[in-house]
Design a protein around this motif. Structure first.
Motif, PDB file in Angstrom:
ATOM      1  N   ILE A 277       0.861  -1.178   0.000  1.00 27.27           N
ATOM      2  CA  ILE A 277       0.000   0.000   0.000  1.00 27.27           C
ATOM      3  C   ILE A 277       0.898   1.229   0.000  1.00 27.27           C
ATOM      4  O   ILE A 277       1.802   1.344   0.832  1.00 27.27           O
ATOM      5  CB  ILE A 277      -0.898   0.017   1.263  1.00 27.27           C
ATOM      6  N   ALA A 278       0.633   2.174  -0.910  1.00 25.43           N
ATOM      7  CA  ALA A 278       1.474   3.374  -1.020  1.00 25.43           C
ATOM      8  C   ALA A 278       1.233   4.336   0.135  1.00 25.43           C
ATOM      9  O   ALA A 278       2.166   4.943   0.644  1.00 25.43           O
ATOM     10  CB  ALA A 278       1.224   4.072  -2.347  1.00 25.43           C
ATOM     11  N   GLU A 279      -0.020   4.503   0.542  1.00 25.04           N
ATOM     12  CA  GLU A 279      -0.334   5.447   1.613  1.00 25.04           C
ATOM     13  C   GLU A 279      -1.026   4.725   2.764  1.00 25.04           C
ATOM     14  O   GLU A 279      -1.915   3.919   2.547  1.00 25.04           O
ATOM     15  CB  GLU A 279      -1.253   6.552   1.091  1.00 25.04           C
ATOM     16  N   HIS A 280      -0.587   5.051   3.968  1.00 21.79           N
ATOM     17  CA  HIS A 280      -1.170   4.444   5.167  1.00 21.79           C
ATOM     18  C   HIS A 280      -1.809   5.535   5.992  1.00 21.79           C
ATOM     19  O   HIS A 280      -1.298   6.646   6.027  1.00 21.79           O
ATOM     20  CB  HIS A 280      -0.084   3.747   5.985  1.00 21.79           C
TER      21      HIS A 280
ATOM     22  N   ILE B  26      -5.107   2.748   5.329  1.00 21.11           N
ATOM     23  CA  ILE B  26      -6.068   2.496   4.262  1.00 21.11           C
ATOM     24  C   ILE B  26      -7.340   1.968   4.908  1.00 21.11           C
ATOM     25  O   ILE B  26      -7.279   1.265   5.926  1.00 21.11           O
ATOM     26  CB  ILE B  26      -5.507   1.498   3.225  1.00 21.11           C
TER      27      ILE B  26
ATOM     28  N   GLN C 228     -11.576  -0.272   0.997  1.00 19.51           N
ATOM     29  CA  GLN C 228     -10.618  -0.063  -0.094  1.00 19.51           C
ATOM     30  C   GLN C 228      -9.634  -1.221  -0.178  1.00 19.51           C
ATOM     31  O   GLN C 228      -9.295  -1.690  -1.266  1.00 19.51           O
ATOM     32  CB  GLN C 228      -9.848   1.241   0.120  1.00 19.51           C
TER      33      GLN C 228
ATOM     34  N   GLN D 113      -9.630   1.642   9.815  1.00 20.48           N
ATOM     35  CA  GLN D 113      -8.337   1.962   9.230  1.00 20.48           C
ATOM     36  C   GLN D 113      -7.331   0.854   9.503  1.00 20.48           C
ATOM     37  O   GLN D 113      -7.176   0.408  10.636  1.00 20.48           O
ATOM     38  CB  GLN D 113      -7.847   3.299   9.758  1.00 20.48           C
TER      39      GLN D 113
ATOM     40  N   ARG E 169      -3.343  -0.681   9.049  1.00 23.08           N
ATOM     41  CA  ARG E 169      -1.954  -0.248   9.023  1.00 23.08           C
ATOM     42  C   ARG E 169      -1.059  -1.421   8.626  1.00 23.08           C
ATOM     43  O   ARG E 169      -1.492  -2.573   8.693  1.00 23.08           O
ATOM     44  CB  ARG E 169      -1.572   0.292  10.397  1.00 23.08           C
TER      45      ARG E 169
ATOM     46  N   GLN F  42       4.140  -2.569   3.412  1.00 25.75           N
ATOM     47  CA  GLN F  42       4.793  -1.368   2.904  1.00 25.75           C
ATOM     48  C   GLN F  42       5.190  -1.626   1.448  1.00 25.75           C
ATOM     49  O   GLN F  42       5.542  -2.747   1.099  1.00 25.75           O
ATOM     50  CB  GLN F  42       6.059  -1.062   3.700  1.00 25.75           C
TER      51      GLN F  42
END
Length: 81
Positions: free
Chosen positions: A11-14, A16, A20, A56, A58, A74
Motif C-alpha cells: 500500500i502506497a499510503e497508510h 487504508i 478499499q 483503518q 496499518r 509497505q
C-alpha cells in the motif's frame, strides 16, 4: 487443516480503509461487494470480526475473508543507487 498463505499487498499510503483494501487485495470484486461481505460478518482483521467498512488498517494488519488472507504491506523501497 492448514491455513491459507498470507498474500502481502503493498500500500502506497497508510492508513487504508478496510473497504478499499478488500478491493485492492482482490478479496472483494467492487465496493458494493466489500460492503456486503462486511455487513454479512464475513471479514476478520487480525483474527477479530470487523463490521466497520471505514476501519483503518496499518502495515502488518491481516484481513481474512473465507479461506483467503491478505496482509497490509509497505511498498518496496526503490533503489536510488
Amino acid at each position: 487443516m492448514s491455513r491459507a498463505p498470507i498474500q502481502d499487498v503493498p500500500i502506497a499510503e497508510h492508513p487504508i480503509r478496510l473497504g478499499q483494501f478488500l478491493k485492492l487485495a482482490g478479496l472483494a470484486e467492487h465496493g458494493v461487494h466489500a460492503r456486503e461481505l462486511i455487513e454479512a460478518e464475513q471479514v476478520q482483521v487480525n483474527g477479530r470480526l470487523e463490521t466497520r467498512r471505514g476501519a483503518q488498517l496499518r502495515p502488518g494488519d491481516v484481513v481474512a475473508v473465507g479461506g483467503q488472507r491478505a496482509r497490509v504491506a509497505q511498498p518496496p523501497i526503490a533503489d536510488t543507487t
